[in-house]
Design a protein around this motif. Structure first.
Motif, PDB file in Angstrom:
ATOM      1  N   ASP A 148      10.321 -29.788 -29.449  1.00 22.64           N
ATOM      2  CA  ASP A 148      10.236 -29.445 -30.871  1.00 22.64           C
ATOM      3  C   ASP A 148       9.903 -30.698 -31.690  1.00 22.64           C
ATOM      4  OD1 ASP A 148      12.629 -30.788 -30.683  1.00 22.64           O
ATOM      5  OD2 ASP A 148      13.881 -29.146 -31.387  1.00 22.64           O
ATOM      6  N   HIS A 149      10.502 -30.871 -32.849  1.00 21.37           N
ATOM      7  CA  HIS A 149      10.187 -32.017 -33.702  1.00 21.37           C
ATOM      8  C   HIS A 149      10.765 -33.316 -33.160  1.00 21.37           C
ATOM      9  CE1 HIS A 149      14.075 -30.494 -34.742  1.00 21.37           C
ATOM     10  NE2 HIS A 149      14.353 -31.561 -35.446  1.00 21.37           N
ATOM     11  N   ARG A 150      11.604 -33.247 -32.153  1.00 25.66           N
ATOM     12  CA  ARG A 150      12.150 -34.454 -31.536  1.00 25.66           C
ATOM     13  C   ARG A 150      11.461 -34.706 -30.209  1.00 25.66           C
ATOM     14  NH1 ARG A 150      18.600 -34.391 -32.172  1.00 25.66           N
ATOM     15  NH2 ARG A 150      18.709 -34.145 -34.441  1.00 25.66           N
ATOM     16  N   ASN A 151      11.499 -35.943 -29.769  1.00 24.33           N
ATOM     17  CA  ASN A 151      10.954 -36.256 -28.448  1.00 24.33           C
ATOM     18  C   ASN A 151      11.864 -35.691 -27.363  1.00 24.33           C
ATOM     19  OD1 ASN A 151       8.732 -37.691 -29.367  1.00 24.33           O
ATOM     20  ND2 ASN A 151       9.907 -39.595 -29.546  1.00 24.33           N
ATOM     21  N   PHE A 152      11.323 -35.589 -26.154  1.00 24.02           N
ATOM     22  CA  PHE A 152      12.161 -35.268 -25.008  1.00 24.02           C
ATOM     23  C   PHE A 152      13.261 -36.340 -24.911  1.00 24.02           C
ATOM     24  CE2 PHE A 152       8.050 -33.353 -23.905  1.00 24.02           C
ATOM     25  CZ  PHE A 152       8.425 -32.123 -23.386  1.00 24.02           C
ATOM     26  N   THR A 153      14.477 -35.953 -24.637  1.00 23.04           N
ATOM     27  CA  THR A 153      15.547 -36.938 -24.435  1.00 23.04           C
ATOM     28  C   THR A 153      15.333 -37.601 -23.072  1.00 23.04           C
ATOM     29  OG1 THR A 153      17.022 -35.412 -23.281  1.00 23.04           O
ATOM     30  CG2 THR A 153      17.161 -35.448 -25.696  1.00 23.04           C
ATOM     31  N   PRO A 154      15.995 -38.740 -22.824  1.00 21.29           N
ATOM     32  CA  PRO A 154      15.853 -39.362 -21.504  1.00 21.29           C
ATOM     33  C   PRO A 154      16.220 -38.388 -20.373  1.00 21.29           C
ATOM     34  CG  PRO A 154      16.879 -40.904 -23.027  1.00 21.29           C
ATOM     35  CD  PRO A 154      16.762 -39.596 -23.759  1.00 21.29           C
ATOM     36  N   ALA A 155      17.288 -37.615 -20.560  1.00 24.01           N
ATOM     37  CA  ALA A 155      17.698 -36.656 -19.516  1.00 24.01           C
ATOM     38  C   ALA A 155      16.610 -35.602 -19.301  1.00 24.01           C
ATOM     39  CB  ALA A 155      19.010 -35.983 -19.914  1.00 24.01           C
ATOM     40  N   GLU A 156      16.017 -35.117 -20.389  1.00 25.88           N
ATOM     41  CA  GLU A 156      14.948 -34.123 -20.267  1.00 25.88           C
ATOM     42  C   GLU A 156      13.717 -34.736 -19.612  1.00 25.88           C
ATOM     43  OE1 GLU A 156      16.413 -31.963 -24.382  1.00 25.88           O
ATOM     44  OE2 GLU A 156      14.474 -33.002 -24.313  1.00 25.88           O
ATOM     45  N   ALA A 157      13.442 -35.985 -19.974  1.00 21.85           N
ATOM     46  CA  ALA A 157      12.282 -36.658 -19.386  1.00 21.85           C
ATOM     47  C   ALA A 157      12.454 -36.760 -17.873  1.00 21.85           C
ATOM     48  CB  ALA A 157      12.105 -38.040 -20.011  1.00 21.85           C
ATOM     49  N   THR A 158      13.675 -37.019 -17.450  1.00 20.47           N
ATOM     50  CA  THR A 158      13.944 -37.101 -16.012  1.00 20.47           C
ATOM     51  C   THR A 158      13.725 -35.742 -15.339  1.00 20.47           C
ATOM     52  OG1 THR A 158      15.581 -38.814 -16.450  1.00 20.47           O
ATOM     53  CG2 THR A 158      15.686 -37.742 -14.292  1.00 20.47           C
ATOM     54  N   VAL A 159      14.238 -34.688 -15.969  1.00 17.55           N
ATOM     55  CA  VAL A 159      14.007 -33.332 -15.445  1.00 17.55           C
ATOM     56  C   VAL A 159      12.505 -33.070 -15.366  1.00 17.55           C
ATOM     57  CG1 VAL A 159      14.235 -30.863 -15.926  1.00 17.55           C
ATOM     58  CG2 VAL A 159      16.187 -32.388 -16.306  1.00 17.55           C
ATOM     59  N   MET A 160      11.787 -33.388 -16.437  1.00 16.34           N
ATOM     60  CA  MET A 160      10.347 -33.110 -16.475  1.00 16.34           C
ATOM     61  C   MET A 160       9.622 -33.848 -15.356  1.00 16.34           C
ATOM     62  SD  MET A 160       9.932 -30.873 -18.765  1.00 16.34           S
ATOM     63  CE  MET A 160       8.185 -30.810 -18.454  1.00 16.34           C
ATOM     64  N   GLU A 161      10.044 -35.083 -15.129  1.00 18.68           N
ATOM     65  CA  GLU A 161       9.380 -35.848 -14.063  1.00 18.68           C
ATOM     66  C   GLU A 161       9.513 -35.162 -12.712  1.00 18.68           C
ATOM     67  OE1 GLU A 161      10.289 -40.111 -13.796  1.00 18.68           O
ATOM     68  OE2 GLU A 161       9.881 -40.184 -15.955  1.00 18.68           O
TER      69      GLU A 161
END
Lengths: 197, 197
Positions: A148-161
């Motif tokens: 959304d209007h915020r960036n992916f959080t570090p935890a979400e970025a890890t999941v996405m990776e």
């Protein structure tokens, strides 16, 4: 099939939000409403080959499926009322049960990781640092994930990776989630910017 | 400079419309609000090189100019409130006077033909039967004209034929006005689908 999944960091998880203040009182639900519109509506019609899922606070998934959806209107307020219907039923979403709220609308208890891991399509993360979308085969079926209007959080970025098959950019400017969805739809509608008639 | 001009066939011409029913009670002002957002906002910013004008009932022009605009929010309701401010001042718009309503927002009494004839940029009509947008030089400055949820009327089509420099299509599907604006912005932002980083 085109799926769009929007991670809503401040999205409401109960239906007691004011329809008169979607940006403030409803945790930027205005943005999620516009994302539903961008993913599912064209002029006077619903895209039957598309779905939009909003992930609320890493706890619930609200899904709008164009194949079954009826009576979705383009304005934010009426879409927010559909979200309210869905969130009024979260108590029934026990374990992995998916609660059918209305034709084409369901709600389920899911973390972001649970929801993304269960997807049956190549997962494409929309991200400013990704490859140009023009490198994505335009005849494929995908699940696009965006924040959304915020960036992916570090935890979400890890999941996405761990779950994303690739990262794709829709342009050099940071834009709104619904704008990004509109651009992806157009890229696929035109077979990769080749078909206009 | 990028100008977007949306012809609003049912757009209100006075401020007495309900913010709670933009699609019905306010003559599809929801669509015009989304068009303003698509033309002027990116993530956390206002496009200073863009403007959006809505033409109301062949009688008034409300202009939002990104170079001077302050505090425009992406949700429909708050943008509708800005329209209300502008339409509350139409009585002052006598003859060719342009009334400054707020920084970057003005209202003037103009027919569609008057407004379009006074534009100082090449005029591009967005139309399903036009040439692919990919044929439009992406380094140019343009005024893009499009219709709301209704087609151009025969009278408007005649005006467009005399004033438009070209007709351009953004895709094979009929889409919403704001979606078309988002696609045009992206085409220009990416220098014609070439620049993504």
């Amino acid at each position: 099939m085109r799926r769009f999944i929007v991670i809503g960091h401040e999205a409401p998880t109960d239906p007691d939000f004011p329809l008169d203040d979607l940006p403030g009182g409803a945790g930027r639900l205005d943005l999620l409403c516009r994302s539903v519109t961008a993913g599912l509506l064209y002029s006077h019609g619903i895209r039957s080959d598309a779905s939009v899922t909003t992930l609320h606070d890493d706890a619930f998934a609200v899904e709008f499926d164009g194949a079954a959806l009826r009576g979705l209107h383009p304005d934010e307020r009426s879409t927010a009322a559909r979200f309210r219907e869905a969130l009024a039923r979260v108590d029934e979403a026990v374990g992995m049960i998916e609660v059918d709220v209305a034709p084409g609308i369901s709600v389920a208890r899911r973390t972001i990781e649970q929801y993304l891991a269960a997807l049956d399509l190549p997962l494409v993360q929309l991200h400013e640092a990704g490859d140009p979308i023009t490198e994505l085969p335009a005849d494929g079926e995908y699940a696009f994930v965006l924040s959304d209007h915020r960036n992916f959080t570090p935890a979400e970025a890890t999941v996405m990776e761990s779950v994303a098959d690739r990262r794709v950019s829709v342009g050099p400017l940071p834009i709104h989630a619904d704008q990004a969805i509109t651009i992806v739809q157009n890229y696929l509608d035109t077979d990769g910017y080749h078909r206009y008639g």
